[in-house]
Design an enzyme around this catalytic site. Structure first.
Site, PDB file in Angstrom:
ATOM      1  N   ARG A 166      89.248  54.457  38.120  1.00  0.00           N
ATOM      2  CA  ARG A 166      90.310  53.629  37.536  1.00  0.00           C
ATOM      3  C   ARG A 166      91.475  54.479  37.022  1.00  0.00           C
ATOM      4  NH1 ARG A 166      87.469  51.329  40.093  1.00  0.00           N
ATOM      5  NH2 ARG A 166      86.318  49.392  39.732  1.00  0.00           N
ATOM      6  N   SER A 237      88.255  42.105  35.241  1.00  0.00           N
ATOM      7  CA  SER A 237      87.471  42.996  34.377  1.00  0.00           C
ATOM      8  C   SER A 237      88.394  43.621  33.337  1.00  0.00           C
ATOM      9  CB  SER A 237      86.799  44.085  35.217  1.00  0.00           C
ATOM     10  OG  SER A 237      85.900  43.518  36.141  1.00  0.00           O
ATOM     11  N   GLU A 334      90.535  48.472  30.700  1.00  0.00           N
ATOM     12  CA  GLU A 334      91.022  48.672  32.062  1.00  0.00           C
ATOM     13  C   GLU A 334      92.399  48.032  32.206  1.00  0.00           C
ATOM     14  OE1 GLU A 334      89.795  47.220  36.554  1.00  0.00           O
ATOM     15  OE2 GLU A 334      88.205  47.910  35.213  1.00  0.00           O
TER      16      GLU A 334
END
Length: 339
Positions: A166, A237, A334
């Site tokens: 990520r 998410s 995130e």
């Protein structure tokens, strides 16, 4: 000239959270000249420039953005067959899932596990989006970008993109000065299914699926775990899956002996935060002030229409505190905060 709009243009409609205050200037880039004009206008106004694609991985402050916002609308996809591979170049404003669908229809393997991820192609390398055993950085050959200050157009190789979990060069301080305008993927013209993800491994244990069947399987899995963002606010998410040391993982396993963990190449262990939120913290389906840990997947936060960024942040802080109390793990967003 890239069109500029007056201040107080609400940004909520440009995000999947349906949250966000106004932009000082809101511009749309349909051509490379629009991109350059947007950069020039931001410089002329003495304001920072922020790029938005599909708005699927951001939480914009209730006060809005203190600068110029450029909505990326560049379009176009080309496919160049080589021998057993194919080079697919997509403009940054293309929806990622539309490009996945095109490659699946053409029979080119690689992107199918990333089916149904909302957002644009240009945003995918920044976050190095991933799902079901595949990260987009593995499939990217190069990224084309324009420098915000100089207007230089540069092609970054995969190694120069510095992909990590990520993460990428484009999230770094120098990387944020580059506006991604196109991404080139290198896919396989021969079947190369990636079926290590547990649900896929079970489903296809005894058969070799076609690429279309894999895409449908991914779609079915996601529909059970993710809400319809057109009906409820969400950024998918919300938190990253934590990376912890082997010693931390072993200690946690003495408390939670069925805690899943996946070894990484650098000796760390990735633990599924959704499992912790559900099994350890009991937060799946937990709701407060219109914000919730989605009942299908606790890692996903949802917000009823009319919710505020402040409410989402407060809820996220509470979730992080619960995880810290139960496991000692510090979790990270995130989702990007923009203000």
């Amino acid at each position: 000239m890239c069109p500029s709009y007056a201040c107080q243009i609400p940004l909520a409609p440009y995000t999947t959270f349906h949250i966000g205050g106004p932009a000082v200037y809101l511009m749309e880039a349909h051509t490379m000249e629009d991109v350059r004009s947007g950069v020039s206008e931001a410089h002329a106004a003495g304001l920072p420039l922020t790029i938005l694609g599909g708005g699927s991985n951001v939480l914009i402050a209730d006060e809005g953005m203190q600068g110029c916002v450029l909505i990326m609308r560049l379009k176009g996809v080309t496919m160049t067959p080589l021998s057993d591979t194919v080079r697919v170049t997509a403009a940054a404003g293309e929806l990622l899932d539309d490009v996945v669908a095109q490659t699946v229809l053409a029979g080119y393997w690689g992107l199918e596990n990333l089916s149904c991820i909302p957002g644009t192609v240009g945003a995918a390398p920044v976050q190095n989006v991933g799902a079901y055993g595949v990260e987009v950085g593995e499939l990217i050959e190069s990224v084309q970008a324009v420098h915000c200050d100089t207007g230089e157009v540069r092609t970054f190789t995969r190694s120069e993109c510095q992909f990590a979990y990520r993460d990428s060069f484009f999230k770094s301080e120098p990387g944020r000065a580059w506006i991604i305008t196109a991404v080139t993927f290198l896919l396989s013209a021969t079947p190369k299914p990636r079926l290590a993800y547990a649900a896929l491994a079970t489903q296809f244990a005894e058969i070799s699926p076609t690429i279309a069947v894999v895409r449908q399987a991914i779609s079915d899995i996601r529909s059970g775990k993710f809400p319809d963002w057109t009906q409820v606010g969400t950024a998918g998410s919300f938190f990253k899956n934590p990376l912890i040391t082997q010693a931390q993982y072993d200690a946690l396993c003495t408390q939670y002996n069925d805690l899943p963990g996946f070894a990484t190449d650098d000796g760390m262990v990735k633990v599924p935060l959704g499992w912790i939120l559900d099994k350890v913290c009991g937060l799946r389906g937990y709701t407060k002030n219109g914000i919730a840990c989605y009942e299908g997947q606790a890692l996903v936060l949802t917000a009823v229409r009319g919710s505020s960024a402040a409410a989402v942040s407060t809820f996220a802080d509470e979730v992080a505190e619960r995880v810290r109390e139960k496991t000692g793990i510090e979790i990270e967003w995130e989702v990007r905060r923009l203000s």
